[in-house]
Design a protein around this motif. Structure first.
Motif, PDB file in Angstrom:
ATOM      1  N   ARG A  14       3.366  -2.166  14.590  1.00 28.90           N
ATOM      2  CA  ARG A  14       3.390  -2.520  13.169  1.00 28.90           C
ATOM      3  C   ARG A  14       2.347  -1.731  12.395  1.00 28.90           C
ATOM      4  O   ARG A  14       2.637  -1.114  11.374  1.00 28.90           O
ATOM      5  CB  ARG A  14       3.158  -4.022  12.990  1.00 28.90           C
ATOM      6  N   LYS A  15       1.128  -1.746  12.894  1.00 28.77           N
ATOM      7  CA  LYS A  15       0.056  -1.049  12.169  1.00 28.77           C
ATOM      8  C   LYS A  15       0.214   0.465  12.242  1.00 28.77           C
ATOM      9  O   LYS A  15      -0.136   1.169  11.298  1.00 28.77           O
ATOM     10  CB  LYS A  15      -1.310  -1.519  12.659  1.00 28.77           C
ATOM     11  N   LYS A  33      -8.395  -2.961  12.263  1.00 29.95           N
ATOM     12  CA  LYS A  33      -8.470  -3.707  11.003  1.00 29.95           C
ATOM     13  C   LYS A  33      -8.384  -2.692   9.870  1.00 29.95           C
ATOM     14  O   LYS A  33      -9.172  -1.753   9.809  1.00 29.95           O
ATOM     15  CB  LYS A  33      -9.772  -4.497  10.931  1.00 29.95           C
ATOM     16  N   THR A  35      -8.471  -1.636   5.910  1.00 28.67           N
ATOM     17  CA  THR A  35      -8.979  -1.983   4.586  1.00 28.67           C
ATOM     18  C   THR A  35      -8.714  -0.822   3.639  1.00 28.67           C
ATOM     19  O   THR A  35      -8.782   0.343   4.034  1.00 28.67           O
ATOM     20  CB  THR A  35     -10.489  -2.296   4.605  1.00 28.67           C
ATOM     21  N   ASP A  50      -2.602  -3.861  -0.161  1.00 31.72           N
ATOM     22  CA  ASP A  50      -3.132  -4.717   0.891  1.00 31.72           C
ATOM     23  C   ASP A  50      -2.169  -4.648   2.072  1.00 31.72           C
ATOM     24  O   ASP A  50      -1.031  -5.131   1.978  1.00 31.72           O
ATOM     25  CB  ASP A  50      -3.267  -6.152   0.375  1.00 31.72           C
ATOM     26  N   ALA A  51      -2.606  -4.051   3.180  1.00 33.93           N
ATOM     27  CA  ALA A  51      -1.741  -3.872   4.350  1.00 33.93           C
ATOM     28  C   ALA A  51      -1.177  -5.193   4.853  1.00 33.93           C
ATOM     29  O   ALA A  51      -0.087  -5.226   5.434  1.00 33.93           O
ATOM     30  CB  ALA A  51      -2.497  -3.150   5.462  1.00 33.93           C
ATOM     31  N   ALA A  52      -1.855  -6.290   4.620  1.00 35.00           N
ATOM     32  CA  ALA A  52      -1.373  -7.594   5.064  1.00 35.00           C
ATOM     33  C   ALA A  52      -0.103  -8.004   4.324  1.00 35.00           C
ATOM     34  O   ALA A  52       0.624  -8.886   4.779  1.00 35.00           O
ATOM     35  CB  ALA A  52      -2.453  -8.653   4.872  1.00 35.00           C
ATOM     36  N   ARG A  53       0.187  -7.361   3.201  1.00 33.88           N
ATOM     37  CA  ARG A  53       1.389  -7.675   2.415  1.00 33.88           C
ATOM     38  C   ARG A  53       2.565  -6.773   2.789  1.00 33.88           C
ATOM     39  O   ARG A  53       3.569  -6.745   2.097  1.00 33.88           O
ATOM     40  CB  ARG A  53       1.074  -7.586   0.933  1.00 33.88           C
ATOM     41  N   ASP A  55       5.305  -5.324   5.865  1.00 35.22           N
ATOM     42  CA  ASP A  55       5.959  -5.538   7.151  1.00 35.22           C
ATOM     43  C   ASP A  55       6.436  -4.189   7.664  1.00 35.22           C
ATOM     44  O   ASP A  55       6.788  -3.312   6.875  1.00 35.22           O
ATOM     45  CB  ASP A  55       7.201  -6.428   7.009  1.00 35.22           C
TER      46      ASP A  55
END
Length: 162
Positions: A14-15, A33, A35, A50-53, A55
């Motif tokens: 994913r990352k 992680k 940022t 924001d990578a957390a947003r 998929d």
């Protein structure tokens, strides 16, 4: 230019996909992680900071793969598809919201909200299906043919998966 990462850097598939598609590369700290960074979500033409947003979407969803012939694959082939980074088309970083909207739908059931991406979407869908030797059902085929009518200069290019 986005920095290349390896399996030893602590980044999962994913990352890795998210890193490879950054418009502006994020900082990568221990444990992968992320940022900072900037991405453009092709499905909805949204800029994401924001990578957390994001998929990492399977362009052809896993349920569709199963229904299109993947049910006969062995575990190694299923894993190869699920983590395919050899093709830029199997996985794509998109906004989580657009990926949730798509879910496991095929082009007869869902198309990106960004209409300027429809030709690319259909081309990539077909290329991914061909790459992995997957079938299309008649409803899906008719939807793709309808989209293709609006895409006279679009050519499908793919390399068969190993």
């Amino acid at each position: 230019m986005v920095q290349e990462h390896t399996a030893s850097d602590g980044c999962d598939t994913r990352k890795e996909v998210i890193l490879s598609e950054a418009v502006e590369a994020p900082q990568v700290a221990a444990g992968c992680k992320l940022t900072g960074g900037v991405w453009r979500s092709a499905y909805d033409d949204v800029v994401v900071t924001d990578a957390a947003r994001l998929d990492a979407d399977h362009f052809v969803p896993l349920a569709e793969v199963h229904d299109s012939g993947g049910f006969g694959w062995d575990a190694a082939r299923r894993e190869a598809y699920a983590n395919d980074q050899a093709s830029p088309d199997t996985l794509i970083a998109v906004s989580a919201a657009s990926n949730r909207s798509k879910a496991d739908k095929d082009p007869a059931q869902w198309m990106p909200t960004d209409g300027s991406y429809h030709c690319t979407y259909a081309k990539t869908w077909v290329g991914t299906k061909l790459r992995w030797g997957l079938a299309v059902d008649e409803t899906e085929r008719q939807a793709l043919l309808g989209i293709a009518e609006d895409c006279p200069t679009t050519t499908v290019v793919y390399e068969p998966a190993a």
